[in-house]
Write a protein that holds these residues in place. Structure first.
Motif, PDB file in Angstrom:
ATOM      1  N   SER A   1       0.833  -1.209   0.000  1.00  0.00           N
ATOM      2  CA  SER A   1       0.000   0.000   0.000  1.00  0.00           C
ATOM      3  C   SER A   1       0.869   1.262   0.000  1.00  0.00           C
ATOM      4  O   SER A   1       0.499   2.289  -0.578  1.00  0.00           O
ATOM      5  N   ASP A   2       2.062   1.173   0.603  1.00  0.00           N
ATOM      6  CA  ASP A   2       2.982   2.329   0.575  1.00  0.00           C
ATOM      7  C   ASP A   2       3.408   2.639  -0.854  1.00  0.00           C
ATOM      8  O   ASP A   2       3.484   3.789  -1.279  1.00  0.00           O
ATOM      9  N   ARG A   3       3.705   1.557  -1.567  1.00  0.00           N
ATOM     10  CA  ARG A   3       4.160   1.752  -2.954  1.00  0.00           C
ATOM     11  C   ARG A   3       3.027   2.358  -3.810  1.00  0.00           C
ATOM     12  O   ARG A   3       3.256   3.275  -4.609  1.00  0.00           O
ATOM     13  N   LEU A   4       1.802   1.877  -3.577  1.00  0.00           N
ATOM     14  CA  LEU A   4       0.675   2.421  -4.340  1.00  0.00           C
ATOM     15  C   LEU A   4       0.510   3.919  -4.056  1.00  0.00           C
ATOM     16  O   LEU A   4       0.277   4.730  -4.956  1.00  0.00           O
ATOM     17  N   GLN A   5       0.699   4.264  -2.789  1.00  0.00           N
ATOM     18  CA  GLN A   5       0.585   5.673  -2.409  1.00  0.00           C
ATOM     19  C   GLN A   5       1.676   6.512  -3.096  1.00  0.00           C
ATOM     20  O   GLN A   5       1.428   7.589  -3.617  1.00  0.00           O
ATOM     21  N   GLN A   6       2.881   5.941  -3.102  1.00  0.00           N
ATOM     22  CA  GLN A   6       4.010   6.630  -3.742  1.00  0.00           C
ATOM     23  C   GLN A   6       3.731   6.819  -5.246  1.00  0.00           C
ATOM     24  O   GLN A   6       3.963   7.886  -5.815  1.00  0.00           O
ATOM     25  N   GLU A   7       3.189   5.773  -5.870  1.00  0.00           N
ATOM     26  CA  GLU A   7       2.882   5.836  -7.300  1.00  0.00           C
ATOM     27  C   GLU A   7       1.800   6.884  -7.578  1.00  0.00           C
ATOM     28  O   GLU A   7       1.869   7.597  -8.583  1.00  0.00           O
ATOM     29  N   ASN A   8       0.821   6.963  -6.685  1.00  0.00           N
ATOM     30  CA  ASN A   8      -0.223   7.970  -6.872  1.00  0.00           C
ATOM     31  C   ASN A   8       0.337   9.382  -6.743  1.00  0.00           C
ATOM     32  O   ASN A   8      -0.048  10.288  -7.477  1.00  0.00           O
ATOM     33  N   SER A   9       1.295   9.556  -5.816  1.00  0.00           N
ATOM     34  CA  SER A   9       1.900  10.881  -5.663  1.00  0.00           C
ATOM     35  C   SER A   9       2.699  11.249  -6.916  1.00  0.00           C
ATOM     36  O   SER A   9       2.656  12.389  -7.382  1.00  0.00           O
ATOM     37  N   LEU A  10       3.426  10.259  -7.471  1.00  0.00           N
ATOM     38  CA  LEU A  10       4.198  10.533  -8.687  1.00  0.00           C
ATOM     39  C   LEU A  10       3.267  10.911  -9.839  1.00  0.00           C
ATOM     40  O   LEU A  10       3.562  11.816 -10.621  1.00  0.00           O
ATOM     41  N   LEU A  11       2.143  10.212  -9.903  1.00  0.00           N
ATOM     42  CA  LEU A  11       1.179  10.511 -10.972  1.00  0.00           C
ATOM     43  C   LEU A  11       0.590  11.907 -10.778  1.00  0.00           C
ATOM     44  O   LEU A  11       0.474  12.690 -11.733  1.00  0.00           O
ATOM     45  N   ASN A  12       0.265  12.249  -9.525  1.00  0.00           N
ATOM     46  CA  ASN A  12      -0.267  13.599  -9.255  1.00  0.00           C
ATOM     47  C   ASN A  12       0.733  14.658  -9.691  1.00  0.00           C
ATOM     48  O   ASN A  12       0.368  15.676 -10.285  1.00  0.00           O
ATOM     49  N   ALA A  13       2.023  14.417  -9.393  1.00  0.00           N
ATOM     50  CA  ALA A  13       3.058  15.405  -9.748  1.00  0.00           C
ATOM     51  C   ALA A  13       3.121  15.560 -11.267  1.00  0.00           C
ATOM     52  O   ALA A  13       3.242  16.676 -11.779  1.00  0.00           O
ATOM     53  N   SER A  14       3.013  14.442 -11.985  1.00  0.00           N
ATOM     54  CA  SER A  14       3.068  14.532 -13.449  1.00  0.00           C
ATOM     55  C   SER A  14       1.862  15.259 -14.012  1.00  0.00           C
ATOM     56  O   SER A  14       1.973  16.043 -14.943  1.00  0.00           O
ATOM     57  N   LEU A  15       0.704  14.975 -13.417  1.00  0.00           N
ATOM     58  CA  LEU A  15      -0.512  15.647 -13.891  1.00  0.00           C
ATOM     59  C   LEU A  15      -0.416  17.152 -13.646  1.00  0.00           C
ATOM     60  O   LEU A  15      -0.794  17.964 -14.486  1.00  0.00           O
ATOM     61  N   LYS A  16       0.160  17.503 -12.503  1.00  0.00           N
ATOM     62  CA  LYS A  16       0.283  18.912 -12.164  1.00  0.00           C
ATOM     63  C   LYS A  16       1.264  19.607 -13.114  1.00  0.00           C
ATOM     64  O   LYS A  16       1.070  20.746 -13.522  1.00  0.00           O
ATOM     65  N   LYS A  17       2.309  18.868 -13.474  1.00  0.00           N
ATOM     66  CA  LYS A  17       3.352  19.445 -14.329  1.00  0.00           C
ATOM     67  C   LYS A  17       2.814  19.788 -15.729  1.00  0.00           C
ATOM     68  O   LYS A  17       3.135  20.818 -16.284  1.00  0.00           O
ATOM     69  N   VAL A  18       1.987  18.913 -16.276  1.00  0.00           N
ATOM     70  CA  VAL A  18       1.505  19.186 -17.639  1.00  0.00           C
ATOM     71  C   VAL A  18       0.283  20.101 -17.635  1.00  0.00           C
ATOM     72  O   VAL A  18       0.083  20.913 -18.517  1.00  0.00           O
ATOM     73  N   ASN A  19      -0.539  19.941 -16.591  1.00  0.00           N
ATOM     74  CA  ASN A  19      -1.776  20.726 -16.541  1.00  0.00           C
ATOM     75  C   ASN A  19      -1.520  21.951 -15.682  1.00  0.00           C
ATOM     76  O   ASN A  19      -2.033  22.088 -14.585  1.00  0.00           O
ATOM     77  N   ILE A  20      -0.687  22.868 -16.235  1.00  0.00           N
ATOM     78  CA  ILE A  20      -0.158  23.932 -15.394  1.00  0.00           C
ATOM     79  C   ILE A  20      -1.193  24.916 -14.887  1.00  0.00           C
ATOM     80  O   ILE A  20      -0.970  25.616 -13.946  1.00  0.00           O
ATOM     81  N   TYR A  21      -2.348  24.958 -15.534  1.00  0.00           N
ATOM     82  CA  TYR A  21      -3.329  25.944 -15.085  1.00  0.00           C
ATOM     83  C   TYR A  21      -4.522  25.319 -14.377  1.00  0.00           C
ATOM     84  O   TYR A  21      -5.584  25.927 -14.263  1.00  0.00           O
ATOM     85  N   GLY A  22      -4.342  24.069 -13.947  1.00  0.00           N
ATOM     86  CA  GLY A  22      -5.346  23.429 -13.107  1.00  0.00           C
ATOM     87  C   GLY A  22      -6.686  23.217 -13.785  1.00  0.00           C
ATOM     88  O   GLY A  22      -7.729  23.356 -13.164  1.00  0.00           O
ATOM     89  N   ILE A  23      -6.655  22.871 -15.079  1.00  0.00           N
ATOM     90  CA  ILE A  23      -7.913  22.655 -15.798  1.00  0.00           C
ATOM     91  C   ILE A  23      -8.598  21.393 -15.280  1.00  0.00           C
ATOM     92  O   ILE A  23      -7.965  20.361 -15.084  1.00  0.00           O
ATOM     93  N   GLU A  24      -9.879  21.534 -15.053  1.00  0.00           N
ATOM     94  CA  GLU A  24     -10.640  20.381 -14.507  1.00  0.00           C
ATOM     95  C   GLU A  24     -10.876  19.359 -15.596  1.00  0.00           C
ATOM     96  O   GLU A  24     -11.168  19.702 -16.724  1.00  0.00           O
TER      97      GLU A  24
END
Ligand code: FAD
Length: 549
Positions: A526-549
């Motif tokens: 479950s720790d690894r899954l959490q880590q993977e979700n955080s990495l995915l969130n960071a990538s989503l934030k990086k490309v979607n720079i203006y927070g589009i829903e």
């Protein structure tokens, strides 16, 4: 031509890791972008026992952040680089032929505008020369269009400044999928390729490199890989590797950043690809892809973190302004930008030249320790670069290798007689799997990503009792775990399926099931899954720079 069963040899990451530790190789390639995987395929198919390590995911560097064109480089004509246009221009048709599902013919519209870079006569002669150098077939050669013809081809063009257009042939691709396709083909021929393994030190024997110390970025384990020859194909990182080897002197890299943005096609309903002048005389592309259009690129000096170049607000605003000037009815605004990416061009520094004047030619450096570095180049010329490196290796190793095979070696999934049969296969997939693949764009997405292997994905998905979008995504995930060494959640959403850049809004709907399925298949805690979700969130934030829903 039917695709045989998907081969399972050597594609399991854990198995490949254990082989790398125990086997000895003729060649070890550092870097899993287009240059590295191209070299691995060429070397393995010519008889060299080959390994490759990539410190991130395959194609995480420049090779997933390009304009995604297999092109001759029209602008190199302006720099009188006729040899480069000739070689690379001819290469386009070869890459299309070996991977027709991944490399698509695409006509470019080059608007002629008042006060722009290109006058009518110069464009006409330039495009004719371009076609001639690249050996373009008669039926495909350039045409010059009047004002009316240009508007008919692309009604959104700015009529106030338009005078006519050139219309000429290029090819479009998906850069990460091309890298993955070549990597899979190399693995199927027996090469050992692995992602998330970083080269940290060189091993030396009698002053010559004889292996590397590596770090598995996922488990944290360190080990050694032994090889007779080592090639540094690290793109923007080649100088870092040369520094570790103690051979960073003479010519060095000059990194420049290029940004692209993605908008919904409904906001910019282009009929076709346009290569247009900005008011500052730089050239930009506007390229329709499925339900989206992407635009770029910028070209600015870069000094920051090589692994994380960012699309800054100023870059995005520059592209939007250029776009609104050429397509004024679009009125694109920053909130229309769904996604953006920034990539680094690994150019070789040339004193006194401006950014766009620096040559895109590749160059090879050989250090005293025997490390071979290949720098510069383009996505389009990967096969030629690979052949050059392997010819050099044969000479250095005094080995009589097979001649280069890659000109006629089908990239896995690309077993089609021609482009028409790719289109027929799209129709076939659409009619056979209409319950889960409702429209042609969705069928094209699958065939353009997986070629003949779409059959395995669709077949599996149709038997799942899931809503169609999710069934397809889970089936793609299964396929990419078994065949494409997907190791992290972000690998799947970014480089295997392209959803992060082209369909970011579709991720929310499938994300939690996909990540849970991945956790089960790859035995994540479950720790690894959490880590993977955080990495995915960071990538989503990086490309979607203006927070589009
Ligand atoms: P990369 O793709 O960067 O690969 C190098 C790899 O080495 C990376 O994945 C990295 O993680 C790995 N690595 C680094 N250090 C280590 C280590 N210590 N251990 C293990 N691995 C390591 N070309 C075209 O033909 N057509 C285009 O339309 C086009 N458009 C472009 C637009 C932009 C904005 C940019 C930036 C480039 C464009 N190019 C284009 C050029 C093309 O993208 C690059 O030339 C090409 O992708 C470089 O590939 P590479 O494999 O050399 O480098």
């Amino acid at each position: 031509m039917a695709r045989k069963a998907v081969q399972k040899i050597s594609k399991n990451r854990v198995e490949v890791l254990s082989k790398l530790e125990s086997e000895k190789y003729d060649l070890l390639v550092i870097g899993g972008g287009i240059t590295g995987v191209g070299i691995a395929l060429d070397a393995q198919t010519r008889g060299l026992k080959t390994a490759l390590v990539e410190m991130q995911d395959f194609a995480s560097g420049s090779s997933s952040r390009s304009t995604k064109l297999i092109h001759g480089g029209l602008r190199y004509l302006k720099q009188f680089e006729f040899g480069l246009v000739n070689r690379i221009g001819r290469e386009r048709a070869i890459v299309h032929h070996i991977a027709p599902h991944l490399v698509h013919p695409d006509k470019m519209l080059l608007p002629l505008v008042k006060g722009g870079n290109f006058g009518k006569w110069l464009t006409s002669i330039g495009l004719a020369l371009y076609d001639w150098l690249a050996g373009v077939r008669k039926s495909e050669r350039r045409r010059m269009l009047s004002f009316k013809g240009a508007i008919k081809a692309e009604p959104l063009l700015n009529r106030d400044k338009l005078e006519g257009a050139g219309y000429y042939a290029e090819y479009r691709t998906d850069d990460s999928r091309l890298v993955i396709g070549i990597a899979k083909t190399a693995m199927e021929h027996g090469a050992r390729l692995v992602n998330y393994v970083r080269a940290t030190e060189f091993l030396n024997l009698n002053g010559k490199v004889s292996g590397i110390k590596v770090l598995d970025e996922i488990s944290g384990k360190e080990f050694f890989i032994h090889a007779k020859k080592i090639v540094n194909a690290c793109g923007p990182w080649v100088d870092e590797i040369r520094a570790i080897d103690g051979s960073l002197s003479g010519k060095k890299l000059h990194l420049t950043k290029g940004v692209h943005i993605v908008v919904d096609k409904k906001k910019l309903p282009l009929k076709q690809t346009v290569y247009f002048d900005n008011d500052d005389k730089r050239m930009l592309f506007a390229i329709p892809r499925g339900k989206f259009v992407y635009l770029g690129t910028t070209d600015t000096h870069y000094k920051g973190d090589i692994a994380n170049p960012l699309a800054e607000k100023s870059d995005v605003e520059y592209i939007l302004k250029a776009c609104n000037s050429m397509f004024p009815s679009a009125h694109l605004q920053i909130r229309d930008v769904q996604s953006a990416w920034a990539g680094l061009r690994p150019l070789i520094h040339e004193e006194g030249k401006t950014l766009s004047e620096i040559s895109r030619k590749d160059e090879i450096f050989i250090s005293e320790s025997g490390l071979i570095t290949i720098a510069g180049g383009k996505l389009t010329g990967y096969r030629l670069m690979a052949e050059k490196v392997v010819n050099l290796l044969a000479k250095k190793m005094e080995r009589n290798l097979e001649p280069c095979l890659t000109e006629n070696l089908q990239i896995t999934g690309g077993e089609f007689d021609n482009y028409q049969s790719v289109q027929l296969f799209v129709d076939e997939i659409l009619s056979r799997y209409s319950s889960i693949i409702p429209n042609r764009l969705d069928a094209e997405y699958l065939v353009y990503n997986y070629g003949r292997d779409t059959e395995f994905i669709a077949q599996k998905a149709v038997n799942m009792e899931l809503e169609p979008d999710l069934a397809i995504a889970i089936s793609e995930l299964e396929y990419s775990i078994d065949n494409e060494m997907v190791a992290r959640g972000v690998d799947f959403f970014e480089r295997r399926t392209g959803r992060i850049n082209f369909g970011i809004q579709s991720i929310t709907k499938i994300r939690s099931e996909v990540m849970a399925h991945m956790a089960t298949r790859l035995n994540w805690s479950s720790d690894r899954l959490q880590q993977e979700n955080s990495l995915l969130n960071a990538s989503l934030k990086k490309v979607n720079i203006y927070g589009i829903e």
